[in-house]
Design an enzyme around this catalytic site. Structure first.
Site, mmCIF file in Angstrom:
data_model
loop_
_atom_site.group_PDB
_atom_site.id
_atom_site.type_symbol
_atom_site.label_atom_id
_atom_site.label_comp_id
_atom_site.label_asym_id
_atom_site.label_seq_id
_atom_site.Cartn_x
_atom_site.Cartn_y
_atom_site.Cartn_z
ATOM 1 C CG ASN A 3 -19.169 5.448 -37.677
ATOM 2 O OD1 ASN A 3 -19.645 4.432 -38.190
ATOM 3 N ND2 ASN A 3 -17.962 5.475 -37.129
ATOM 4 C CE LYS A 52 -18.472 4.396 -33.705
ATOM 5 N NZ LYS A 52 -17.638 4.608 -32.541
ATOM 6 C CG HIS A 71 -13.529 4.821 -36.948
ATOM 7 N ND1 HIS A 71 -13.351 4.181 -35.735
ATOM 8 C CD2 HIS A 71 -14.430 5.802 -36.737
ATOM 9 C CE1 HIS A 71 -14.131 4.765 -34.831
ATOM 10 N NE2 HIS A 71 -14.801 5.753 -35.415
ATOM 11 C CD GLU A 106 -15.088 2.138 -33.164
ATOM 12 O OE1 GLU A 106 -15.828 1.907 -34.141
ATOM 13 O OE2 GLU A 106 -15.433 2.858 -32.210
ATOM 14 C CD GLU A 124 -14.081 9.893 -35.396
ATOM 15 O OE1 GLU A 124 -15.047 10.206 -36.052
ATOM 16 O OE2 GLU A 124 -13.944 8.786 -34.833
ATOM 17 N N GLY A 182 -16.912 7.193 -27.517
ATOM 18 C CA GLY A 182 -17.746 6.353 -26.662
ATOM 19 C C GLY A 182 -17.541 6.546 -25.167
ATOM 20 C CB SER A 199 -18.288 11.706 -26.522
ATOM 21 O OG SER A 199 -17.806 10.440 -26.106
HETATM 22 P P1 13P Z 1 -19.268 8.162 -30.388
HETATM 23 O O1 13P Z 1 -20.050 9.368 -30.892
HETATM 24 O O2 13P Z 1 -20.156 7.019 -30.015
HETATM 25 O O3 13P Z 1 -18.287 8.553 -29.348
HETATM 26 O O4 13P Z 1 -18.424 7.622 -31.630
HETATM 27 C C1 13P Z 1 -17.649 8.520 -32.324
HETATM 28 C C2 13P Z 1 -17.113 7.880 -33.533
HETATM 29 O O5 13P Z 1 -16.381 6.903 -33.447
HETATM 30 C C3 13P Z 1 -17.504 8.454 -34.813
HETATM 31 O O6 13P Z 1 -16.804 7.875 -35.854
#
Ligand code: 13P
Length: 251
Positions: free
Chosen positions: A11, A13, A99, A101, A168, A174, A212
């Site tokens: 992902n 982002k 997600h 976010e 997640e 993160g 992470s």
């Molecule tokens: P990280 O691997 O940066 O923690 O992000 C995870 C994530 O949001 C995958 O969709």
């Protein structure tokens, strides 16, 4: 060489431009050396890159996905929006929906449900993200939250073959923190039981983990039963880090 883990999903982002294709090419070179037909390596890239990368990677084993789409199925007056039909025609085969976010940016369970239905209608596989906040976990609300997200997000969804559930925990995204072995085992097993109960029969919806994931902690994560792969954020923006994660899942 065989890998127990089926899905390695990047992902990206809000990351990447045309030159970032070299990251995917390096991963492609690596997976060409692996003799496994089962593994799926999917890069969910920004919409600006879906068409270009899909064309360039047509003959490779890499699959391109998108990271979101509008909930409406038809074209319409929605400035700046892209629907599932459009990402599909640009070459995406998968799409991340729900997600945290995007939930933080205003996606409600109802909106996510409509996005999922539209994506399935357009023959995309949905990577459906669910997860609780740290506060909710501390209040022992994790199962309740996940249950609601599944019920509302998958309302009237029949074609489970088009769904991958990505657990997640928001507090893990993160932060470098992953859930403890027992915690994650219990949560994954709760999600499996919930799906079995909700859909009234045992089925094979895949559950993956995101938050992470890196080359070091993936060794702990592969010890968890019933996880079919990983959704990888930060570490997927480096070819080397992503390849090392796959390598460390080598059984
Ligand atoms: P990280 O691997 O940066 O923690 O992000 C995870 C994530 O949001 C995958 O969709």
């Amino acid at each position: 060489m065989t890998y127990k883990y089926e899905y390695f999903i990047a992902n990206w982002k809000m990351f990447g431009d045309f030159s970032s294709l070299k990251i995917i090419n390096s991963v492609n070179n690596y997976i060409n050396k692996i003799k496994s037909r089962k593994n799926k390596v999917i890069f969910c890239v920004p919409s600006t890159l879906v068409g270009h990368f899909s064309n360039r990677l047509k003959k490779s084993k890499i699959i391109i996905g998108a990271q979101n789409c509008h909930y409406l199925n038809e074209y319409g007056p929605h400035t700046g929006s892209i629907n599932s039909k459009m990402i599909k025609s640009a070459g995406a085969k998968y799409v991340i929906l729900g997600h945290s976010e995007n939930r933080a940016d205003g996606d409600t369970d109802n909106i996510i449900n409509n996005k999922i239905k539209s994506a399935i209608k357009n023959n995309l596989v949905v990577i459906f993200c669910i997860g609780e906040t740290l506060k909710q976990r501390k209040q022992k609300l994790t199962n309740k939250i996940l249950s609601l997200q599944i019920d509302k997000g998958l309302k009237l969804v029949k074609n489970l073959k088009k769904i991958i559930i990505s657990y997640e925990p928001i507090w893990s995204i993160g932060t470098g923190i992953i859930p403890a072995h027992k915690e994650l085992t219990e949560t994954i097993s709760f999600i499996r039981n919930k799906l079995n109960k909700k859909f009234k029969k045992k089925h094979s919806v895949k559950i993956i983990y995101g938050g992470s994931v890196n080359a070091k902690n993936v060794r702990k994560l592969i010890a968890i039963q019933d996880i079919s792969g990983f959704l990888i954020g930060g570490a997927s923006q480096s070819g080397k880090k992503f390849i090392d994660i796959i390598k460390n899942c080598y059984m």
